[in-house]
Design an enzyme around this catalytic site. Structure first.
Site, PDB file in Angstrom:
ATOM      1  N   ASP A   3       0.855  -1.190   0.000  1.00 57.13           N
ATOM      2  CA  ASP A   3       0.000   0.000   0.000  1.00 57.13           C
ATOM      3  C   ASP A   3       0.892   1.241   0.000  1.00 57.13           C
ATOM      4  O   ASP A   3       2.119   1.124   0.032  1.00 57.13           O
ATOM      5  CB  ASP A   3      -0.921  -0.060   1.230  1.00 57.13           C
ATOM      6  N   ASP A  51     -10.353   3.839  -2.288  1.00 53.66           N
ATOM      7  CA  ASP A  51     -10.947   2.650  -1.663  1.00 53.66           C
ATOM      8  C   ASP A  51     -12.422   2.422  -2.016  1.00 53.66           C
ATOM      9  O   ASP A  51     -13.275   3.284  -1.774  1.00 53.66           O
ATOM     10  CB  ASP A  51     -10.834   2.760  -0.140  1.00 53.66           C
TER      11      ASP A  51
END
Ligand code: GLA
Length: 539
Positions: A161, A212
């Site tokens: 990430d 997201d």
């Protein structure tokens, strides 16, 4: 002379090794399960092992799912960042990263062994920066050691990430690729680049194309798009400047199938298959309804996802707002996958006409969700679609294949304002503030007490001509301090405006074709600048 030669050879070797390419462990889009969408930080050993059992027992393993991935919040250490008041190292005296001993009392190798014993593969999460998005220790300063530790545990997949990372994607991924290539086992790399670079294909097996995914059909049109709903992602994924190829996939994010209504879940899954996207489930596999199990394991849909062409389906036609035709060429000569999509809130009639694909003669149709052949169609095929519904078809033509054109991103509307709410991506909170008179849109970029360091607003466009462009930014800054942003490489200083809207300009050189305008502030300090719109004009 000899010395010069040696330096030349060494620098060539260095360049080659710095540009180490990926071996390509994910030939087809990876399929698996990840803990984040349903559990966030609420994870533990029992849960993860239970998911491994359920992946086998539900038939998902047989359908092709293989990775069980633990997302963020497994680490013991808390990193220094704005979320955490307390900081703990979370590494032993040799620097080896440690798992949370309450959540994972037997450690990660124990889980990896269990996952492997089920014939599945094991994945884990980290970041190249100091802090993960959830505030746990990242791999900064320990990247090689962490990869080696993960390899010893038996990790087969790393989700890398991007929080707390201020290096460019290319630099980070080159480094990680080199480290991974030296690891003792094959490890698939799933990256979430902060700003997508086309070079990501060289180093990464899959990469996120947006923010997201939420468990909602669409984000509220009256607020700024921070986090996208399912239907928002359809177009966002198309805007990716990176073309996917075999062993390198655009990742529109992990699935919310099973976390939403059946119809929404079915359409969501169909579109991911149309994209040829990684299929990483995010629901509770232990308690799936038969309807959701059928969606996640539909072999015909999965075959379209895993098609060896690696083609990413594209929007072919918009019949009316929200009524769309999507298609892609399949690997097998003159086969196509087609989706008729109703994004709207009421049922709608739609027709599939083979002429819309550029074909000239009748086609043979099969319905992927009805698992049935519909027959040969010389006339348009008519369907009635529920709200958020779709029909997914396999089309077999009897003529030389027509190449479905790749989606063309819009040409930059030079001299007309682009509203902030139409930007592609933002990492930051925003709100509607009608309290400031003269505001012309529904939402804009405004971060208050924000916690993340990347504060950016992105616009993706195609540009007809290369050149110097003047960019006017209409903004409001009620605070007292001026703020220094960058717009691509140009510095933009926002001065306090009180309740008025003002315009600040920057000169930016843009190349022809794909271009991205990124307005960003790389500072963790709270700020309250609001962007209404930008206007691009040639100098
Ligand atoms: C980011 C990612 C998510 C998830 C969280 C974990 O927001 O995009 O998919 O991994 O971090 O903190």
């Amino acid at each position: 002379m000899k010395k010069k030669m040696l330096i030349l050879i060494l620098s060539i070797m260095l360049t080659i090794s710095l540009n180490a390419q990926k071996p390509g462990w994910a030939v087809v889009p990876p399929m698996g399960w990840n803990s984040w969408n349903s559990y966030g930080g609420n994870i533990n050993e029992k849960l993860i092992m239970g998911m491994a059992d359920a992946m086998v027992n539900s038939g998902m393993k047989d359908a092709g799912y293989e990775y069980i991935v633990i997302d963020d919040c497994w680490q013991l250490g808390r990193a220094k960042n704005v979320i955490n008041n307390t900081v703990s190292v979370g590494r032993n005296s040799h620097g080896v990263i440690l798992a949370d001993t309450v959540k994972f009392p037997h450690g990660m190798k124990y889980i990896a062994d269990y996952v492997h014993s089920k014939g599945l593969k094991f994945g884990i999460y980290t970041v190249p920066g100091e802090s993960s998005c959830g505030g746990f220790v990242g791999s900064k300063g320990f990247e090689e050691l962490d990869v080696n530790t993960f390899a010893e545990w038996g990790v087969d997949f790393i989700k890398l990430d991007w929080c707390g990372c201020n290096e460019s994607d290319t630099i980070v991924l080159q480094r990680w690729r080199k480290i991974l290539n030296n690891a003792s086992r094959p490890i698939v790399l799933s990256a979430s680049g902060a700003s997508l670079q086309t070079s990501i294909v060289k180093y990464s097996d899959m990469w996120r194309t947006g923010s997201d995914i939420q468990k909602i059909w669409a984000s509220d049109p009256y607020s700024f798009k921070i986090f996208p709903g399912i239907s928002d992602i359809f177009k966002l994924n198309l805007y990716s400047p990176v073309r996917q190829t075999v062993s390198g996939y655009n990742d529109p994010d992990m699935l919310q199938v099973g976390n939403m209504a059946d119809e929404d879940s079915k359409t969501h899954f169909s579109m991911w298959c149309m994209f040829g996207a990684p299929l990483i489930a995010g629901n509770d596999l232990r308690n799936m309804t038969p309807a959701i199990t059928k969606i996640l394991t539909n072999p015909e849909a999965i075959a379209i996802d895993q098609d060896p062409s690696a083609n990413q389906g594209t929007l072919v036609k918009e019949f009316a707002p929200g009524l769309e035709l999507w298609a892609k060429n399949l690997y097998k000569y003159s086969d196509y996958a087609v989706i008729l999509l109703n994004k709207g809130e009421i049922p709608a009639k739609m027709v599939f006409d083979y002429k819309d694909l550029g074909l000239k003669s009748p086609v043979f149709l099969s319905d992927i969700w009805a698992h049935s052949d519909l027959g040969l169609f010389s006339k348009p095929y008519e369907v009635e679609l529920p709200a958020h519904g779709c029909v997914m078809l396999k089309v077999v033509a009897n003529e030389f294949p027509v190449k479905i054109a790749a989606y063309k991103i819009p040409v930059l509307p030079v001299a007309s304002p682009i509203q902030a709410e139409d930007s592609f991506f933002s990492f930051e909170a925003a709100k509607i503030d009608k309290a400031i008179p003269g505001y012309t849109g529904n939402g804009y970029l405004q971060g208050i007490n924000h916690e993340w360091c990347v504060f950016s607003l992105r616009f993706r466009y195609d540009l007809e001509k290369q050149g110097n462009y003047k960019i006017d930014i209409r903004y409001n800054l009620p605070g007292k301090e001026e703020l220094n942003y960058t717009l691509n490489n140009a510095k933009v200083t926002f001065k306090p405006t009180g309740k008025e809207w003002k315009i600040v300009s920057a000169d930016v050189n843009l190349t022809k074709g794909f271009c991205e305008l990124i307005l960003s502030l790389k500072s963790c300090k709270a700020n309250i600048v609001a962007i209404d719109a930008i206007t691009v004009s040639r100098e």
